[in-house]
Design a protein around this motif. Structure first.
Motif: not given
Length: 348
Positions: A229-245
């Motif tokens: 399982v992985k838990f994210y808030t929508a904001a944290n998930l969006s920021n992690e995807l932007i940073e990963a890119q």
């Protein structure tokens, strides 16, 4: 005639004839004896799977005998010497068993060290079993304790990896606070059967109605069943995807998320997302459609999702992916339990 004679004389002249000497064979008797010695070491130690390979023999020759020849030469020599020592296989009768009657395990000759920390507490098992139990019963009980210990450690590791903001369980839920959900349905979701069926859960309701509590409690339950399982808030998930890119790691993150059995996206309502963020979030959800499960909690009804994303078409596609094969929970309440709890605290 004279020119032919001179040519013949020149061809046989000792100064003109090439002085050729055959180079000595690099595979000497000492080299062969060394290779045969490697074979003997394997036989003495009764090795079958960790014996000397041609590469290992070549490395030893270079290190111990300063061998300067090519590896291909040693490989050919090893093959030749092995062929000379090969004994024709003896005839054998194959064994035949009914399915489930017997099992054959080839352990080879490798040494395996097992870590069994629960075995250190054998004295407790002896006290529980009593002195009248057999050794087999004692060993089975000890192995069961080791298995239980490993399962408990695995569950704790999965819960820790899920990165829940806090711990909540189904037992802590006051099901009477849910106006549109029955206690039986909540326990049905807690069975985690929806994960095996690759279904989603979308929770829609005003703040303080238990959406995060229920999603975390279900996530913990999924972890205890051995799933990831992985838990994210929508904001944290969006920021992690932007940073990963930005750091060229987007494909790696997306691959990791695709292997998660249950992805929880909480608080999908408090922020608006630009077109680029919307595309990244949409791809994560779309890649999981009919493959893995998602839990999404939001304060907004579907018709209001266009206020969060710039692309209306993408919003429609996102809702379509989430609601297909899904449980859509109406968690709205005129009496949010969080607000009521706060009032009780203040009044006290």
């Amino acid at each position: 005639m004279q020119s032919v004679k001179k040519y013949c004389e020149g061809a046989t002249h000792p100064e003109v004839r090439k002085n050729y000497q055959r180079e000595p064979d690099i595979i000497t008797d000492n080299i062969k004896a060394f290779i045969l010695g490697c074979f003997k070491e394997d036989e003495d130690e009764n090795l079958k799977k960790q014996k000397h390979s041609a590469k290992k023999i070549y490395d030893r020759l270079v290190a111990e005998k300063k061998f300067i020849g090519a590896y291909s030469t040693i490989r050919a020599t090893v093959r030749s010497l092995r062929a000379e020592r090969t004994v024709p296989p003896q005839s054998s009768i194959p064994l035949s068993y009914a399915p489930g009657e017997a099992v054959q395990i080839d352990w080879g000759e490798a040494t395996v060290q097992l870590r069994l920390p629960a075995f250190n507490h054998y004295s407790g098992v002896i006290r529980q079993l009593g002195s009248n139990k057999s050794y087999e019963e004692f060993l089975i009980a000890l192995m069961k304790m080791e298995l239980d210990s490993r399962m408990d450690s695995s569950q704790k590791r999965k819960i820790r990896t899920a990165t829940f903001p806090y711990m909540k369980t189904i037992d802590e839920l006051d099901c009477s606070c849910f106006e549109h959900l029955t206690e039986a349905f909540i326990h049905e979701l807690a069975s985690c059967d929806f994960v095996s069926k690759r279904q989603n859960i979308v929770m829609i309701g005003n703040p303080g109605t238990g959406k995060s509590h229920l999603s975390i409690a279900i996530g913990v339950k999924v972890c205890t069943q051995g799933m990831n399982v992985k838990f994210y808030t929508a904001a944290n998930l969006s920021n992690e995807l932007i940073e990963a890119q930005e750091y060229k790691k987007l494909i790696k993150i997306e691959k990791q998320l695709s292997k998660i059995d249950l992805l929880i996206i909480d608080e999908l309502s408090y922020l608006t997302f630009n077109r680029h963020q919307s595309e990244l979030l949409f791809k994560v959800v779309a890649d999981r459609a009919e493959r893995r499960s998602v839990i999404v909690s939001t304060n907004l009804k579907f018709s209001d999702w266009i206020t969060m994303f710039e692309n209306t078409t993408m919003v429609t596609a996102l809702i379509d992916r989430l609601t297909f094969r899904s449980h859509v929970l109406n968690m709205n309440s005129d009496h949010p339990y969080r607000a009521e709890h706060s009032n009780k605290v203040f009044s006290a």
